[in-house]
Design a protein around this motif. Sequence first.
Motif, PDB file in Angstrom:
ATOM      1  N   ARG A   1      42.784  24.939  -3.007  1.00 52.37           N
ATOM      2  CA  ARG A   1      42.769  24.070  -4.183  1.00 52.37           C
ATOM      3  C   ARG A   1      43.683  24.619  -5.266  1.00 52.37           C
ATOM      4  NH1 ARG A   1      36.286  23.376  -4.229  1.00 52.37           N
ATOM      5  NH2 ARG A   1      36.109  21.397  -3.143  1.00 52.37           N
TER       6      ARG A   1
ATOM      7  N   TRP B   1      35.866  13.830 -18.636  1.00 53.14           N
ATOM      8  CA  TRP B   1      37.028  13.984 -17.763  1.00 53.14           C
ATOM      9  C   TRP B   1      37.628  15.370 -17.952  1.00 53.14           C
ATOM     10  CZ3 TRP B   1      39.125  10.259 -14.454  1.00 53.14           C
ATOM     11  CH2 TRP B   1      40.377  10.551 -13.914  1.00 53.14           C
TER      12      TRP B   1
ATOM     13  N   ALA C   1      39.521  16.630 -10.737  1.00 52.19           N
ATOM     14  CA  ALA C   1      40.415  16.644  -9.583  1.00 52.19           C
ATOM     15  C   ALA C   1      40.050  17.825  -8.690  1.00 52.19           C
ATOM     16  CB  ALA C   1      41.864  16.753 -10.034  1.00 52.19           C
ATOM     17  N   ASP C   2      40.198  17.657  -7.401  1.00 56.83           N
ATOM     18  CA  ASP C   2      39.770  18.676  -6.447  1.00 56.83           C
ATOM     19  C   ASP C   2      40.405  20.031  -6.720  1.00 56.83           C
ATOM     20  OD1 ASP C   2      38.257  19.241  -3.922  1.00 56.83           O
ATOM     21  OD2 ASP C   2      40.272  19.786  -3.241  1.00 56.83           O
ATOM     22  N   HIS C   3      41.703  20.045  -7.043  1.00 61.71           N
ATOM     23  CA  HIS C   3      42.382  21.329  -7.234  1.00 61.71           C
ATOM     24  C   HIS C   3      41.878  22.056  -8.479  1.00 61.71           C
ATOM     25  CE1 HIS C   3      44.852  18.716  -9.855  1.00 61.71           C
ATOM     26  NE2 HIS C   3      44.991  19.803 -10.570  1.00 61.71           N
TER      27      HIS C   3
ATOM     28  N   PRO D   1      34.889  13.197  -7.899  1.00 61.48           N
ATOM     29  CA  PRO D   1      36.291  13.467  -7.558  1.00 61.48           C
ATOM     30  C   PRO D   1      37.206  12.373  -8.109  1.00 61.48           C
ATOM     31  CG  PRO D   1      34.871  13.719  -5.638  1.00 61.48           C
ATOM     32  CD  PRO D   1      34.044  13.062  -6.697  1.00 61.48           C
ATOM     33  N   VAL D   2      38.283  12.778  -8.755  1.00 63.03           N
ATOM     34  CA  VAL D   2      39.229  11.825  -9.341  1.00 63.03           C
ATOM     35  C   VAL D   2      40.654  12.265  -9.023  1.00 63.03           C
ATOM     36  CG1 VAL D   2      37.686  11.143 -11.214  1.00 63.03           C
ATOM     37  CG2 VAL D   2      39.251  13.078 -11.548  1.00 63.03           C
ATOM     38  N   GLN D   3      41.599  11.374  -9.317  1.00 64.62           N
ATOM     39  CA  GLN D   3      43.012  11.693  -9.179  1.00 64.62           C
ATOM     40  C   GLN D   3      43.610  11.842 -10.578  1.00 64.62           C
ATOM     41  OE1 GLN D   3      44.474  12.375  -6.220  1.00 64.62           O
ATOM     42  NE2 GLN D   3      42.441  12.136  -5.306  1.00 64.62           N
ATOM     43  N   PHE D   4      44.638  11.073 -10.912  1.00 68.90           N
ATOM     44  CA  PHE D   4      45.313  11.243 -12.198  1.00 68.90           C
ATOM     45  C   PHE D   4      44.991  10.149 -13.211  1.00 68.90           C
ATOM     46  CE2 PHE D   4      48.152  13.219  -9.006  1.00 68.90           C
ATOM     47  CZ  PHE D   4      48.048  14.518  -9.442  1.00 68.90           C
ATOM     48  N   ASP D   5      44.560   8.991 -12.755  1.00 65.85           N
ATOM     49  CA  ASP D   5      44.320   7.858 -13.639  1.00 65.85           C
ATOM     50  C   ASP D   5      42.958   7.996 -14.310  1.00 65.85           C
ATOM     51  OD1 ASP D   5      44.044   5.453 -14.911  1.00 65.85           O
ATOM     52  OD2 ASP D   5      44.181   4.215 -13.100  1.00 65.85           O
TER      53      ASP D   5
ATOM     54  N   CYS E   1      47.703  22.298  -2.413  1.00 72.80           N
ATOM     55  CA  CYS E   1      47.487  21.606  -1.155  1.00 72.80           C
ATOM     56  C   CYS E   1      47.495  22.601  -0.023  1.00 72.80           C
ATOM     57  CB  CYS E   1      48.546  20.522  -0.917  1.00 72.80           C
ATOM     58  SG  CYS E   1      50.186  21.154  -0.607  1.00 72.80           S
TER      59      CYS E   1
END
Length: 341
Positions: A10, A187, A146-148, A171-175, A14
């Motif tokens: 993480r 967030w 975010a996972d990382h 778990p989320v991404q960038f948005d 990746c």
Amino acid sequence: MQLTRRHALRLTGCAGVAAGLAACSPAPSRTASTGDSVAMQLGWIKNVQFAGEYLAIENGHYAAAGLTVDLLAGGAAGTSTEAGIDTGKVWVGTSTPQKVAAAIEQGVPVRVIGATLATSPACITSPESAPLRTPKDLVGKRVGVADHNLPTFEALLVANGVDPSAVKVIPVQFDPSPLVNGEVDAWSGFTTNEPVSLRAKGFPTYSFLYGDFGLRMCAQVFVVSEQTLSADRGRCKAFLTAEIKGWKDALADPDRGVALTVSKYGADQKLDTAHQRALLDATLPLIQTPDTLRDGLFTLSPSLIADTVTSLGRTGSGVTAAELFDTSVLSEVYAENPALR
């Protein structure tokens, strides 16, 4: 908390990058440069957070230092600074202390030689109408992470006496739309990102920094190989000198940095001028702090180094200050040219 392989992956961003870092042996730095031309891997896409680099090109600071710098956009898979240095594809790059520490623990011989941001923008953001002001306020809440970033988020909780199981991680991404839509209560992001974009959309927020609650770190650090430090020291000093001048220009004339971002370096992204200016306005106070006003841009005070290593330790990293940082080049730059301060 031990640094598990999952956490290490993480931290590097990746699994593929991590595997590449572990498998590749160090390559000579000459493969990342030809004559006076060097490749620089940016830690993210070409937006205004690299305004200092754009101005170092446009105002001739790299050229005056005898360098031609090729800025390589980040943000996509396979653009890790650490992996690029390790394979000889890039000579220098920007990254985060977390990623550099993880790479070092995997045997990649890299060092941090300075930091654009003396204060990390990592933060927890919540709606202004329902602000969460401390890590303890996150108990029982849904937090988009975010996972990382999960190891650092968990470290924030533990550092403040909060059991990670008492917080529901989504778990989320960038948005950050889930925050607007009420799908999460808070967030985990950056003061230079989500609060800026949400405010522009008419959604006011409240944020608190990780650094104010036990996880103080520098950010957007400059990374080179150990070989470069020993065999290419003069060029390291020339590069840092040009970078300092470029970022001084950005501090003095932020509008020009924004204009170059929108019209030239990030033109393919159709960036919004007002948004980029707001992002830069949020970034500049993290660059010019009381410490850097005293000691010079990019400098790392002993307390900041110690706090960064302590914060990394809370995520499970065992990296030491000597393994992570080499501030000697920057010290020589300022000793030889005090007017740069």
